[in-house]
Motif scaffolding. Structure first.
Motif, PDB file in Angstrom:
ATOM      1  N   PRO A 217       0.620  -1.469   0.258  1.00 31.06           N
ATOM      2  CA  PRO A 217      -0.267  -0.597  -0.147  1.00 31.06           C
ATOM      3  C   PRO A 217       1.186   1.298  -0.215  1.00 31.06           C
ATOM      4  CG  PRO A 217      -1.136  -1.304   1.123  1.00 31.06           C
ATOM      5  CD  PRO A 217       0.400  -2.263   0.905  1.00 31.06           C
ATOM      6  N   VAL A 218       0.872   2.055  -0.849  1.00 32.49           N
ATOM      7  CA  VAL A 218       1.373   3.415  -1.110  1.00 32.49           C
ATOM      8  C   VAL A 218       0.838   4.359  -1.007  1.00 32.49           C
ATOM      9  CG1 VAL A 218       2.438   4.922  -3.243  1.00 32.49           C
ATOM     10  CG2 VAL A 218       2.945   2.555  -2.508  1.00 32.49           C
ATOM     11  N   PHE A 219       1.122   5.391   0.026  1.00 26.57           N
ATOM     12  CA  PHE A 219       0.490   6.612   0.407  1.00 26.57           C
ATOM     13  C   PHE A 219       1.483   7.643   0.574  1.00 26.57           C
ATOM     14  CE2 PHE A 219      -2.605   5.137   2.620  1.00 26.57           C
ATOM     15  CZ  PHE A 219      -2.212   3.278   3.304  1.00 26.57           C
ATOM     16  N   THR A 220       1.365   8.881   0.246  1.00 26.58           N
ATOM     17  CA  THR A 220       2.231   9.446  -0.544  1.00 26.58           C
ATOM     18  C   THR A 220       1.828  10.896   0.905  1.00 26.58           C
ATOM     19  OG1 THR A 220       0.902  10.524  -2.279  1.00 26.58           O
ATOM     20  CG2 THR A 220       2.747   9.071  -2.951  1.00 26.58           C
ATOM     21  N   ILE A 221       2.363  11.999   0.619  1.00 26.17           N
ATOM     22  CA  ILE A 221       2.673  13.543   1.446  1.00 26.17           C
ATOM     23  C   ILE A 221       3.530  14.002   0.363  1.00 26.17           C
ATOM     24  CG2 ILE A 221       3.389  15.362   2.865  1.00 26.17           C
ATOM     25  CD1 ILE A 221       3.511  12.847   4.892  1.00 26.17           C
TER      26      ILE A 221
ATOM     27  N   SER B 140      -0.873   6.251  -5.315  1.00 30.25           N
ATOM     28  CA  SER B 140      -1.135   6.836  -4.091  1.00 30.25           C
ATOM     29  C   SER B 140      -1.774   6.405  -3.139  1.00 30.25           C
ATOM     30  CB  SER B 140      -0.201   7.619  -3.468  1.00 30.25           C
ATOM     31  OG  SER B 140      -1.368   8.125  -3.360  1.00 30.25           O
ATOM     32  N   LEU B 141      -2.552   5.540  -2.633  1.00 26.28           N
ATOM     33  CA  LEU B 141      -3.972   5.101  -2.011  1.00 26.28           C
ATOM     34  C   LEU B 141      -4.451   6.541  -0.959  1.00 26.28           C
ATOM     35  CD1 LEU B 141      -3.615   1.639  -0.587  1.00 26.28           C
ATOM     36  CD2 LEU B 141      -4.993   2.179  -2.469  1.00 26.28           C
ATOM     37  N   ASN B 142      -4.073   7.911  -1.249  1.00 28.17           N
ATOM     38  CA  ASN B 142      -4.159   8.702  -0.728  1.00 28.17           C
ATOM     39  C   ASN B 142      -2.834   9.599  -0.159  1.00 28.17           C
ATOM     40  OD1 ASN B 142      -3.547  10.057   2.720  1.00 28.17           O
ATOM     41  ND2 ASN B 142      -6.315  10.268   1.972  1.00 28.17           N
ATOM     42  N   ASN B 143      -3.308  10.997  -0.554  1.00 31.88           N
ATOM     43  CA  ASN B 143      -2.558  11.404  -0.294  1.00 31.88           C
ATOM     44  C   ASN B 143      -2.668  12.816   0.674  1.00 31.88           C
ATOM     45  OD1 ASN B 143       0.186  13.254  -0.860  1.00 31.88           O
ATOM     46  ND2 ASN B 143      -1.336  14.358  -2.751  1.00 31.88           N
ATOM     47  N   THR B 144      -1.998  13.427   1.597  1.00 34.35           N
ATOM     48  CA  THR B 144      -1.610  13.753   2.444  1.00 34.35           C
ATOM     49  C   THR B 144      -1.244  15.466   2.380  1.00 34.35           C
ATOM     50  OG1 THR B 144      -1.915  12.396   3.974  1.00 34.35           O
ATOM     51  CG2 THR B 144      -1.590  13.953   5.639  1.00 34.35           C
ATOM     52  N   THR B 145      -2.053  16.555   2.448  1.00 33.93           N
ATOM     53  CA  THR B 145      -1.370  17.597   1.803  1.00 33.93           C
ATOM     54  C   THR B 145      -1.809  19.394   2.202  1.00 33.93           C
ATOM     55  OG1 THR B 145      -0.342  18.759  -0.618  1.00 33.93           O
ATOM     56  CG2 THR B 145      -2.343  17.482  -0.076  1.00 33.93           C
ATOM     57  N   SER B 146      -1.570  19.517   1.884  1.00 35.29           N
ATOM     58  CA  SER B 146      -2.165  21.537   2.093  1.00 35.29           C
ATOM     59  C   SER B 146      -2.612  21.190   0.529  1.00 35.29           C
ATOM     60  CB  SER B 146      -1.209  22.321   2.343  1.00 35.29           C
ATOM     61  OG  SER B 146      -0.299  21.836   3.747  1.00 35.29           O
ATOM     62  N   ASP B 147      -3.933  22.317   1.097  1.00 36.97           N
ATOM     63  CA  ASP B 147      -4.959  22.574  -0.385  1.00 36.97           C
ATOM     64  C   ASP B 147      -4.164  23.256  -1.187  1.00 36.97           C
ATOM     65  OD1 ASP B 147      -6.116  23.178  -2.462  1.00 36.97           O
ATOM     66  OD2 ASP B 147      -7.752  23.421  -0.907  1.00 36.97           O
ATOM     67  N   ASN B 148      -2.957  22.523  -1.818  1.00 33.44           N
ATOM     68  CA  ASN B 148      -2.427  23.917  -2.903  1.00 33.44           C
ATOM     69  C   ASN B 148      -2.772  24.331  -3.840  1.00 33.44           C
ATOM     70  OD1 ASN B 148       0.367  23.031  -1.222  1.00 33.44           O
ATOM     71  ND2 ASN B 148      -0.075  21.108  -2.512  1.00 33.44           N
ATOM     72  N   TRP B 149      -4.186  23.961  -3.856  1.00 36.17           N
ATOM     73  CA  TRP B 149      -4.489  24.968  -4.864  1.00 36.17           C
ATOM     74  C   TRP B 149      -5.529  26.247  -4.780  1.00 36.17           C
ATOM     75  CZ3 TRP B 149      -5.400  19.719  -5.031  1.00 36.17           C
ATOM     76  CH2 TRP B 149      -5.121  19.305  -6.743  1.00 36.17           C
ATOM     77  N   ARG B 150      -5.864  26.109  -3.232  1.00 35.68           N
ATOM     78  CA  ARG B 150      -6.166  27.093  -2.185  1.00 35.68           C
ATOM     79  C   ARG B 150      -5.239  28.078  -1.708  1.00 35.68           C
ATOM     80  NH1 ARG B 150     -10.089  26.232   0.188  1.00 35.68           N
ATOM     81  NH2 ARG B 150     -11.340  27.215  -1.917  1.00 35.68           N
TER      82      ARG B 150
ATOM     83  N   PRO C  36       3.258  20.949   8.977  1.00 36.02           N
ATOM     84  CA  PRO C  36       4.388  19.853   8.489  1.00 36.02           C
ATOM     85  C   PRO C  36       3.727  18.532   9.497  1.00 36.02           C
ATOM     86  CG  PRO C  36       6.130  21.590   8.939  1.00 36.02           C
ATOM     87  CD  PRO C  36       3.973  22.415   8.914  1.00 36.02           C
ATOM     88  N   GLU C  37       3.495  19.258  10.827  1.00 35.48           N
ATOM     89  CA  GLU C  37       3.709  17.939  11.908  1.00 35.48           C
ATOM     90  C   GLU C  37       2.479  17.709  11.569  1.00 35.48           C
ATOM     91  OE1 GLU C  37       4.575  19.645  16.015  1.00 35.48           O
ATOM     92  OE2 GLU C  37       4.443  17.352  16.755  1.00 35.48           O
ATOM     93  N   GLU C  38       1.132  17.912  12.014  1.00 32.13           N
ATOM     94  CA  GLU C  38       0.175  17.307  11.245  1.00 32.13           C
ATOM     95  C   GLU C  38       0.157  17.048  10.173  1.00 32.13           C
ATOM     96  OE1 GLU C  38      -2.604  18.217  14.024  1.00 32.13           O
ATOM     97  OE2 GLU C  38      -3.608  16.942  12.874  1.00 32.13           O
ATOM     98  N   ILE C  39       1.121  16.926   9.365  1.00 32.03           N
ATOM     99  CA  ILE C  39       0.838  16.813   8.222  1.00 32.03           C
ATOM    100  C   ILE C  39       1.383  15.654   7.768  1.00 32.03           C
ATOM    101  CG2 ILE C  39       1.884  16.762   5.606  1.00 32.03           C
ATOM    102  CD1 ILE C  39       0.824  19.383   5.004  1.00 32.03           C
ATOM    103  N   GLY C  40       2.512  15.120   8.612  1.00 34.28           N
ATOM    104  CA  GLY C  40       3.248  13.233   9.068  1.00 34.28           C
ATOM    105  C   GLY C  40       2.134  12.958  10.111  1.00 34.28           C
ATOM    106  N   ARG C  41       1.557  13.495  10.758  1.00 35.05           N
ATOM    107  CA  ARG C  41       0.787  12.243  11.820  1.00 35.05           C
ATOM    108  C   ARG C  41      -0.170  11.973  10.959  1.00 35.05           C
ATOM    109  NH1 ARG C  41       1.845  15.859  16.792  1.00 35.05           N
ATOM    110  NH2 ARG C  41       0.221  17.171  15.332  1.00 35.05           N
ATOM    111  N   THR C  42      -0.977  13.383  10.210  1.00 36.02           N
ATOM    112  CA  THR C  42      -1.637  12.839   9.037  1.00 36.02           C
ATOM    113  C   THR C  42      -1.862  11.284   8.590  1.00 36.02           C
ATOM    114  OG1 THR C  42      -3.457  14.980   9.774  1.00 36.02           O
ATOM    115  CG2 THR C  42      -4.510  13.466   8.277  1.00 36.02           C
ATOM    116  N   ALA C  43      -1.181  12.202   7.814  1.00 40.45           N
ATOM    117  CA  ALA C  43      -0.518  10.850   6.663  1.00 40.45           C
ATOM    118  C   ALA C  43      -0.187   9.272   7.675  1.00 40.45           C
ATOM    119  CB  ALA C  43       1.036  10.743   6.493  1.00 40.45           C
ATOM    120  N   ILE C  44       0.445   9.179   8.662  1.00 44.80           N
ATOM    121  CA  ILE C  44       0.873   8.160   9.138  1.00 44.80           C
ATOM    122  C   ILE C  44      -0.579   7.371   9.978  1.00 44.80           C
ATOM    123  CG2 ILE C  44       1.425   6.930  11.351  1.00 44.80           C
ATOM    124  CD1 ILE C  44       3.088   7.369   8.655  1.00 44.80           C
ATOM    125  N   ARG C  45      -1.627   8.623  10.427  1.00 43.74           N
ATOM    126  CA  ARG C  45      -2.819   7.996  10.962  1.00 43.74           C
ATOM    127  C   ARG C  45      -3.918   7.221   9.698  1.00 43.74           C
ATOM    128  NH1 ARG C  45      -4.126  12.574  15.420  1.00 43.74           N
ATOM    129  NH2 ARG C  45      -2.938  11.688  16.883  1.00 43.74           N
TER     130      ARG C  45
END
Lengths: 340, 341
Positions: B135-139, B146-156, B295-304
């Motif tokens: 299972p591949v995930f990305t930030i 990737s199954l899920n990409n955790t990111t800031s909303d870069n469009w916004r 970034p901390e929240e992004i990393g944590r969210t990806a693992i969750r």
């Protein structure tokens, strides 16, 4: 690898026989020691990380070492032909930049819509041309190789920036997919490329008259000239061969990274270190193609083993540095004993 | 792209839009709403354990505040959830990055999380991992592999930062743009959003050629490139603003403006690196806007998300973690809201 070269080596010109014996004993210990250390490392990793000693993993490491290996073999040829003196001897600092430009040329040609044949020709011609410029600077103008190739390195790196605008040029083609795929036994094709390339280079350098002349020219140019060898032509040829290695490594790098990327220059120090380390894996402590393959693999297995052992990535470069320092220190110590 | 956007959780989306477009007073109110929603979401949900799971974490580099913080947060979260992290860092070397992915795939971890990277370089290997049933995930890597990409909303982030810039310069003038990492998806999105916004402000012109930011030596390089361009445009007012897709070039650019006494020019960037937020806080610094990510929240969210997936839960295609545009007026509130202080 013949005995008459041995007598020409500068570190054996010292008169004191006892010192010579001590020197060669140290040499023996170093050579045996380095092979032993390599073997111990492999055993250690195999025990600590059971996955390490599997065909798939070893194949991966071979494949991952292909680009570095081809570049380091190119540099080894230059060091053999120019003599191993780090300051005045043969060196090609433009190799990493050569890789970058050749890769950029390859990727640009592919993305412009041409086929693999044109791109391969373009990349190899780029490499050979860089080698020819180095050769002219060293042989015709008599510039110290360290400075000549340093200057060429800067020019080449600049050309790469002009060509790519310092961006990633992605490329895909049949040859590139073939090179980045897995071959028989689920081993990366690049692993076979490295093995095959090393075999060819070793056959030429270690087992042909041309290779013997290359060693002769590097170890004692005056004697080689007196013996009627075309010293300048052989030295020039070593730089062109090295340039071709840069071009080939460029092609491999495009396949590995699915395009040409920035930062090829970072390869320079690993290439130099690998080529210099190669001496500890040879019988008479001279640079050899086989020795270069071993030192390339040493670096590759270290990185791989650390990753498998889950040793923090921040420690890896530090530990590698210490190991390299140890080996180089041991070599210098041994050389020093021989020469004084 | 809009479908992907809409499929993400709609946490405080409207609030965010309002918050970052307006300054000051509206912001505080909007943020209250935003944090109420994320806060309660986190508290309500039990995160599944990662006990006995080996989670591969592959970072492109850790030389930047964002990368390092997200990287360490991932490692900590895997440990916290009882799993074993296999964390590797390619130190911004693409050859190393591919080798580390190759070895990680061969190690057959229970999941692989890729943090950033040039899409064309990492994608073939993410596909290989996917094909190997890992299972591949990305930030911050938008890829179908990737199954899920955790990111800031870069469009916004991209449009808000562009709107802030355009509004600050009064909708007219020359701007200098750093565009060296268009191959990195979030940077490409932010850049495209800038172009989309200024399309409707015909008097805003990007100075050609665009500049290329580099790694390493980003700060020094941006400093010298900006110094050179200031010499080319010596008249005050001939350049109104400098934009970059992350904030280390912004740091170098801001220093160059101060050194050349051209503080009438404003700089804009993304990431919320502490040293840049410090400059935004300084009323005399040309650093005018910075999209502060978490970034901390992004990393944590990806693992969750990894843990949720391995426990059989369904994940959205993208998980957005809020980011806010910090400017001279709202900097205190933004740092407080995003707990960056």
């Amino acid at each position: 690898m013949s005995a008459d070269i041995d007598t020409l080596l500068p570190y054996e010109t010292g008169g004191d026989i006892r010192r010579r014996i001590a020197g060669s004993l140290a040499g023996f210990a170093l050579r045996g020691g380095s092979l032993l250390a390599f073997a111990a490392l492999l055993v250690f990793f195999s025990v600590a990380a059971p996955f390490f000693f599997t065909l798939g993993n070893i194949g991966n490491v071979l494949g991952q070492s292909a680009i570095l290996g081809v570049l380091a073999i190119g540099l080894t040829i230059v060091i053999i032909g120019g003599g191993a003196n780090v300051v005045k001897g043969g060196i090609d600092l433009s190799l990493a930049a050569n890789l970058g430009l050749s890769a950029a040329v390859y990727a640009t040609i592919i993305s412009a819509g041409y086929g693999d044949a044109v791109a391969v020709a373009g990349a190899l011609a780029t490499g050979a041309l860089i080698g020819a410029i180095n050769a002219a600077a060293v042989v015709v103008f008599g510039i110290v190789p360290l400075l000549a190739t340093l200057a060429v390195m800067n020019v080449v790196a600049g050309l790469e920036l002009v060509l790519t605008q310092n961006t990633v040029v992605s490329a895909s083609s049949d040859l590139l997919s073939f090179l980045s795929a897995y071959g028989p036994f689920d081993i990366p094709v690049l692993a076979y490329v490295l093995t095959g390339f090393t075999a060819i280079a070793a056959a030429i350098v270690q087992f042909t008259p041309l290779g013997l002349r290359l060693y002769a020219v590097g170890a004692f140019p005056e004697a080689a000239r007196a013996a009627g060898l075309p010293v300048k032509r052989i030295v020039a040829g070593s730089y062109i061969a090295s340039g071709l290695c840069g071009g080939l490594a460029g092609i491999l790098s495009v396949s590995y990274l699915s395009g040409s990327t920035t930062g090829a220059g970072e390869m320079l120090l690993p290439v130099v270190v690998t080529a210099l380390l190669s001496v500890v894996f040879s019988r008479r402590l001279v640079p050899t193609i086989g020795g270069t393959l071993l030192s390339t693999l040493l670096v590759g297995f270290l990185t791989n083993g650390f990753q498998l052992l889950n040793i923090s990535s921040t420690l890896v470069s530090g530990i590698q540095g210490v190991l390299i320092l140890l080996v180089v220190a041991a070599t210098s110590l041994q050389r020093g004993k021989g020469a004084v | 792209m809009s479908e992907i956007r809409d499929s993400g959780p709609a946490i405080g989306r409207r609030n965010l839009l309002k918050a970052s477009l307006a300054a000051g007073a509206t912001l505080a109110a909007a943020n209250a709403g935003l944090f109420a929603s994320t806060g309660s979401a986190a508290a309500d949900e039990e995160i599944p354990s990662l006990k006995g799971k080996r989670i591969a974490i592959s970072a492109t580099g850790t030389d930047h505040h964002f990368d390092l913080t997200a990287y360490n947060a991932q490692i900590d979260e895997v440990k916290k959830l009882g799993g074993e992290p296999i964390a590797v860092d390619a130190q911004r070397n693409d050859t190393k990055l591919v080798s580390q992915l190759q070895t990680l795939i061969a190690q057959r971890p229970d999941a692989l999380v890729q943090l950033l990277g040039t899409l064309t370089v990492v994608d073939p290997w993410l596909k290989r991992a996917k094909d190997a049933k890992i299972p591949v995930f990305t930030i911050d890597v938008g890829t179908p592999n990737s199954l899920n990409n955790t990111t800031s909303d870069n469009w916004r982030i991209g449009s808000d930062l562009a709107l802030q810039l355009v509004s600050d310069i009064g909708g007219a003038g020359n701007i200098v743009v750093f565009n060296g990492f268009y191959g990195v998806v979030p940077c490409a999105i932010r850049y495209d959003q800038l172009k989309a916004v200024i399309k409707y402000y015909p008097e805003v012109k990007i100075i050609e050629p665009e500049l290329r930011d580099v790694i390493p030596n980003t700060v020094q390089d941006a400093f010298s490139q900006i110094t050179a361009i200031l010499n080319k445009y010596p008249e005050k007012g001939s350049i109104k603003a400098i934009w970059s897709a992350w904030d280390i070039p912004q740091l170098g650019a801001t220093q160059a403006l101060v050194a050349a006494g051209r503080t009438e020019i404003s700089t804009y960037g993304v990431d919320g690196s502490p040293e840049v937020l410090q400059l935004v806080r300084d009323p005399n610094s040309p650093a005018a806007g910075n999209a502060a990510q978490q970034p901390e929240e992004i990393g944590r969210t990806a693992i969750r998300n990894v843990a949720r997936y391995l426990a059989g839960q369904k994940l959205p295609r993208e998980t957005y973690v809020p980011a806010l545009i910090a400017n001279k007026k709202n900097i205190d509130e933004v740092t407080k809201t995003l707990r960056l202080g």
